[in-house]
Design an enzyme around this catalytic site. Structure first.
Site, mmCIF file in Angstrom:
data_model
loop_
_atom_site.group_PDB
_atom_site.id
_atom_site.type_symbol
_atom_site.label_atom_id
_atom_site.label_comp_id
_atom_site.label_asym_id
_atom_site.label_seq_id
_atom_site.Cartn_x
_atom_site.Cartn_y
_atom_site.Cartn_z
ATOM 1 N N GLY A 1 -5.523 -7.901 1.114
ATOM 2 C CA GLY A 1 -4.871 -7.297 -0.085
ATOM 3 C C GLY A 1 -3.599 -7.985 -0.955
ATOM 4 C CB VAL B 1 -10.664 -5.460 4.593
ATOM 5 C CG1 VAL B 1 -9.805 -6.890 4.275
ATOM 6 C CG2 VAL B 1 -10.143 -4.454 3.711
ATOM 7 C CB SER C 1 0.974 6.084 2.647
ATOM 8 O OG SER C 1 1.440 6.955 1.701
ATOM 9 C CE1 TYR D 1 -3.836 5.077 0.991
ATOM 10 C CE2 TYR D 1 -2.251 6.878 0.810
ATOM 11 C CZ TYR D 1 -2.585 5.450 0.839
ATOM 12 O OH TYR D 1 -1.542 4.555 0.756
ATOM 13 C CB ALA E 1 -6.733 12.180 7.202
ATOM 14 C CB ALA E 2 -7.511 6.875 6.504
ATOM 15 C CE LYS E 3 -2.869 3.328 3.969
ATOM 16 N NZ LYS E 3 -3.019 2.008 4.230
#
Length: 257
Positions: free
Chosen positions: A22, A64, A143, A156, A158-160
């Site tokens: 990214g 990705v 984050s 978002y 929870a994924a981080k």
């Protein structure tokens, strides 16, 4: 601090090979520019070639979020760089919603693929080479919002959070092989993508709005180079005794405990 960070012109990363996902805009592009300015050879990625990689960096278009994309990136890294000494996982993001119930199964999966599993897949392909060389530095971009999860971004966040737990486990596993794994957690950073996301959040949640800038104790939004400086410190020799850490770079915005 100059426009491309505190490492520019130092040659500190001469001979180092870096992969930044990214890296065509925002924080990723700032990391790429700083690594290049400090002497590294850099390959960066984005889903398509519509973005412009910083001058001097090599580029591969790949998604990705998929195993095929991870395979393509790893192959390009081997072909272009001959291996990877520094790996920065920056690709990520997710749009806001009015509440948790509005987040579809597909969006949950996409958030996990982009913000968590992308790192897992690419690490699995590139860490073996680092182990052979008994050296490597990995940074996962998380984050600061993980500290105070809010419903519109829960997929978002929870994924981080999963990424942070994984990063700690990977750090412990790879430490005996000379591989350091750390996390950087940015707060509110002035990037086009971030601004668009905050505007959409304000539209969906007018009572809360975007939160005024004075809510950041240091009185301003972050700049991409603020985050890039933190990343370069963690992958540099100056942080040779740092692993399994999470460096929160948010101007003091999010409560720590």
């Amino acid at each position: 601090m100059n426009a491309i960070g505190n490492y520019a012109g130092t040659g500190e990363f001469a001979g180092k090979r870096a992969l930044v996902t990214g890296g065509t805009r925002g924080i990723g592009a700032a990391v790429v520019r700083q690594l290049l300015a400090a002497g590294a050879e850099v390959l960066t990625t984005a889903r398509s070639a519509t973005g412009t990689a910083p001058q001097g960096a090599s580029f591969v278009a790949a998604d990705v979020r998929t195993r095929a994309g991870a395979d393509a990136i790893a192959a390009a890294a081997q072909e272009t760089l001959g291996g990877v000494d520094i790996l920065v996982h920056n690709a990520g993001g997710a749009g806001p919603h009015a509440g948790i119930a509005a987040i579809s199964d597909e969006e949950w999966q996409d958030a996990l693929d982009l913000n968590f599993l992308a790192s897992v897949r690419l690490d699995s392909l590139l860490v073996p080479g680092m182990r052979e060389r008994r050296s490597g530095a990995i940074v996962h971009i998380s984050s600061a919002a993980v500290l105070t999860p809010v419903a519109p971004f829960l997929h978002y966040v929870a994924a981080k959070a999963a990424l942070e737990a994984y990063s700690k486990g990977l750090a412990l596993e790879q430490a005996p092989f000379g591989i350091r794994v750390n996390t950087v957690s940015p707060g509110r950073v002035a990037t086009p993508g971030g601004e668009a996301t905050r505007e959409e959040w304000a539209r969906l949640n007018p009572a809360q709005g975007q939160n005024d800038i004075p809510a950041v104790p240091l009185g301003r939004e972050g700049r991409p180079d603020d985050i890039a400086d933190a990343v370069l410190f963690l992958v540099s020799g100056r942080a040779s005794w740092l692993t399994e850490s999470n460096l929160i770079v948010d101007g003091g915005e999010f409560p720590r405990g």
